[in-house]
Design an enzyme around this catalytic site. Structure first.
Site, PDB file in Angstrom:
ATOM      1  N   ARG A 119       0.846  -1.199   0.000  1.00 58.51           N
ATOM      2  CA  ARG A 119       0.000   0.000   0.000  1.00 58.51           C
ATOM      3  C   ARG A 119       0.880   1.247   0.000  1.00 58.51           C
ATOM      4  O   ARG A 119       1.966   1.261   0.580  1.00 58.51           O
ATOM      5  CB  ARG A 119      -0.919   0.003   1.239  1.00 58.51           C
ATOM      6  CG  ARG A 119      -1.938  -1.118   1.247  1.00 58.51           C
ATOM      7  CD  ARG A 119      -3.038  -0.795   2.235  1.00 58.51           C
ATOM      8  NE  ARG A 119      -3.904  -1.934   2.480  1.00 58.51           N
ATOM      9  CZ  ARG A 119      -5.015  -1.885   3.214  1.00 58.51           C
ATOM     10  NH1 ARG A 119      -5.379  -0.736   3.780  1.00 58.51           N
ATOM     11  NH2 ARG A 119      -5.756  -2.947   3.396  1.00 58.51           N
ATOM     12  N   GLN A 162      -5.634   8.095   6.767  1.00 56.57           N
ATOM     13  CA  GLN A 162      -4.875   7.444   7.835  1.00 56.57           C
ATOM     14  C   GLN A 162      -3.527   8.124   8.073  1.00 56.57           C
ATOM     15  O   GLN A 162      -3.024   8.137   9.200  1.00 56.57           O
ATOM     16  CB  GLN A 162      -4.675   5.966   7.510  1.00 56.57           C
ATOM     17  CG  GLN A 162      -5.969   5.166   7.548  1.00 56.57           C
ATOM     18  CD  GLN A 162      -5.821   3.778   6.949  1.00 56.57           C
ATOM     19  OE1 GLN A 162      -4.809   3.452   6.322  1.00 56.57           O
ATOM     20  NE2 GLN A 162      -6.835   2.955   7.116  1.00 56.57           N
ATOM     21  N   SER A 188     -12.570  11.350   2.626  1.00 58.47           N
ATOM     22  CA  SER A 188     -12.672  10.668   3.924  1.00 58.47           C
ATOM     23  C   SER A 188     -12.418  11.618   5.086  1.00 58.47           C
ATOM     24  O   SER A 188     -11.793  11.254   6.092  1.00 58.47           O
ATOM     25  CB  SER A 188     -11.699   9.490   3.990  1.00 58.47           C
ATOM     26  OG  SER A 188     -11.992   8.536   2.995  1.00 58.47           O
ATOM     27  N   ASP A 286     -15.301   2.138   2.079  1.00 57.11           N
ATOM     28  CA  ASP A 286     -15.537   0.811   2.646  1.00 57.11           C
ATOM     29  C   ASP A 286     -16.928   0.282   2.314  1.00 57.11           C
ATOM     30  O   ASP A 286     -17.175  -0.934   2.423  1.00 57.11           O
ATOM     31  CB  ASP A 286     -15.340   0.832   4.156  1.00 57.11           C
ATOM     32  CG  ASP A 286     -13.869   0.885   4.550  1.00 57.11           C
ATOM     33  OD1 ASP A 286     -13.015   0.602   3.685  1.00 57.11           O
ATOM     34  OD2 ASP A 286     -13.570   1.205   5.717  1.00 57.11           O
ATOM     35  N   ARG A 359     -14.582  -7.518   3.567  1.00 53.79           N
ATOM     36  CA  ARG A 359     -15.761  -6.828   3.032  1.00 53.79           C
ATOM     37  C   ARG A 359     -16.282  -7.496   1.755  1.00 53.79           C
ATOM     38  O   ARG A 359     -17.478  -7.422   1.462  1.00 53.79           O
ATOM     39  CB  ARG A 359     -15.457  -5.348   2.818  1.00 53.79           C
ATOM     40  CG  ARG A 359     -15.084  -4.652   4.126  1.00 53.79           C
ATOM     41  CD  ARG A 359     -15.122  -3.143   4.048  1.00 53.79           C
ATOM     42  NE  ARG A 359     -14.537  -2.563   5.239  1.00 53.79           N
ATOM     43  CZ  ARG A 359     -15.185  -2.412   6.403  1.00 53.79           C
ATOM     44  NH1 ARG A 359     -16.440  -2.786   6.507  1.00 53.79           N
ATOM     45  NH2 ARG A 359     -14.567  -1.885   7.449  1.00 53.79           N
ATOM     46  N   LYS A 383     -10.870 -10.488  10.217  1.00 54.94           N
ATOM     47  CA  LYS A 383     -10.143  -9.218  10.200  1.00 54.94           C
ATOM     48  C   LYS A 383     -10.916  -8.122  10.912  1.00 54.94           C
ATOM     49  O   LYS A 383     -10.329  -7.293  11.620  1.00 54.94           O
ATOM     50  CB  LYS A 383      -9.844  -8.814   8.759  1.00 54.94           C
ATOM     51  CG  LYS A 383      -9.103  -7.504   8.617  1.00 54.94           C
ATOM     52  CD  LYS A 383      -8.766  -7.240   7.153  1.00 54.94           C
ATOM     53  CE  LYS A 383      -8.207  -5.841   6.964  1.00 54.94           C
ATOM     54  NZ  LYS A 383      -6.956  -5.607   7.702  1.00 54.94           N
TER      55      LYS A 383
END
Length: 406
Positions: A119, A162, A188, A286, A359, A383
């Site tokens: 990532r 984040q 976000s 999400d 998800r 998770k």
């Protein structure tokens, strides 16, 4: 783990699981206090356990009794010998803890899955380069060494929030004041405000100077306290979706004044019910998989702001396209949009794949209640929601679980 879901209709009342997003934040704030805090409403998902493990690696200690965690915090500046942190597959844990590691001034090594370490980390790489700090990602670990300094930070707003939250945890502890300028568009933003809310509960004050600049006063200290994790809109959405495909499910335990961005699922589900909507999801990425699944069950939909879905636990747009094809549903995945075409979908022609993504698994399970079928890789739910299948059973869905060798 492989599961089989029989065609069945969900009915009943279920309590929303605790918010994983807030659990991370409240546990980290507790771990930075000079004293003992109590956090109630913790679900032992793999991501949350990763955060607890990393706090322990940095010198905090904790005990868990049911859903209650008692934490004695650590002074990051006293970590002289370095540390190894194991983030498992938790993106939040990895990105939240890198600034904390940099604050220690010691060499810290962060471990994670291969997918996690792929990532993007450019924000922290750039900061370390500008301040002359160590940052090395060799594909299996990330090694960092500070100390991080206060100052004026600039972060792009169209990447993960984040990074911003990670900096907000430690900048108040540094000697000087700091500002954090976010280049628009800010995606976000709700997650940034969740972080600010969590910090406020522990006595740390962050203020918005304007719509894109945060002011962080230095020399602050976290104050121990007792907190309760609120219900999780992100995971509640999977149960709520069952009411839109013939079920009758009431989800309890959600705060109406929550700052969680995924609380918009109620509005978005209604839009899908009414027709073939165009929905922008950059502020609630999400929800992407369950929105795709629900639109496949209805009249299709067009979803924009989807670029970040490719750097989650899986490439979520591509993964959902591959699995929806097994139901006879066509999906077009573009650079920053996804189109789910209307279809008279049918039971899947083969076992579904969970793509090692919680998800994806939960979204496909919602669809399987309409058709019946099997899914491989179901263990991915651990998770974020280890008791997901128990929740389905509670609502009357027949779920059979098999070990991989059965």
């Amino acid at each position: 783990m492989r599961i089989k879901i029989d065609k069945s209709t969900a009915n009943g009342t279920i309590t929303a699981p605790p918010s994983k997003s807030m659990a991370h934040r409240l546990l980290i704030c507790s771990g930075l206090c000079a004293g003992t805090s109590v956090v109630r409403g913790i679900a032992p998902s793999q991501d949350v356990l990763a955060t607890l493990d990393c706090l322990k690696s940095l010198g905090a200690s904790y005990s868990m009794d049911g859903d209650t965690v008692t934490i004695s915090g650590a002074d990051l500046t006293k970590l002289s010998g370095g540390a190894e942190l194991f983030c498992r597959e938790s993106g939040s844990t990895l990105r939240f803890f890198i600034p904390m590691c940099l604050m220690t001034g010691a060499e810290c090594v962060l471990h994670g899955s291969e997918t996690l370490l792929k990532r993007p980390m450019t924000v922290y790489e750039d900061i370390c380069r500008e301040q002359g700090l160590e940052f090395l990602n060799n594909g299996s670990t990330i090694s960092v060494k500070g100390p991080l300094r206060s100052g004026n930070y600039k972060v792009k707003g169209n990447i993960s929030s984040q990074f911003i939250s990670g900096l907000l945890f430690v900048l108040p502890l540094l000697g000087g004041d700091s500002t954090l300028s976010i280049t628009p568009p800010i995606e976000s933003c709700s997650y940034i405000n969740l972080t600010i809310q969590a910090l406020d509960r522990f006595g740390i004050k962050i203020t918005w100077k304007d719509e894109r600049t945060l002011y962080i006063k230095g020399g602050q200290r976290y104050t121990p306290c007792g907190v309760i994790v609120e219900g999780d809109y992100s995971n509640a959405a999977f149960f709520a979706a069952l009411s839109h495909i013939g079920g009758n499910v009431k989800v309890e335990g959600l705060s109406e004044d929550s700052l969680q961005g995924d609380r918009v699922y109620c509005e978005l589900f209604d839009m899908i019910n009414r027709g073939t909507p165009t929905i922008h999801i950059s502020d609630c990425p999400d929800l992407g998989p369950i929105l795709f699944a629900l639109s496949a069950c209805k009249n299709g939909g067009v979803f924009t702001g989807t670029a970040r879905l490719r750097i989650k636990e899986s490439d979520r747009a591509a993964a959902m396209a591959a699995e929806l094809k097994k139901f006879g549903v066509s999906v077009r995945v573009n650079e920053d949009s996804v189109v789910v075409y209307p279809a008279d979908f049918h039971a899947p022609t083969e076992a579904l794949c969970g793509h090692n993504d919680h998800r994806i698994v939960m979204s496909l399970c919602v669809m399987l209640t309409l058709t019946g079928g099997e899914l491989e890789g179901a263990e991915a739910v651990s998770k974020s929601m280890p008791d997901f299948f128990e929740g389905l059973k509670q609502l009357g869905i027949k779920v059979t679980e098999y070990a991989d060798n059965q």
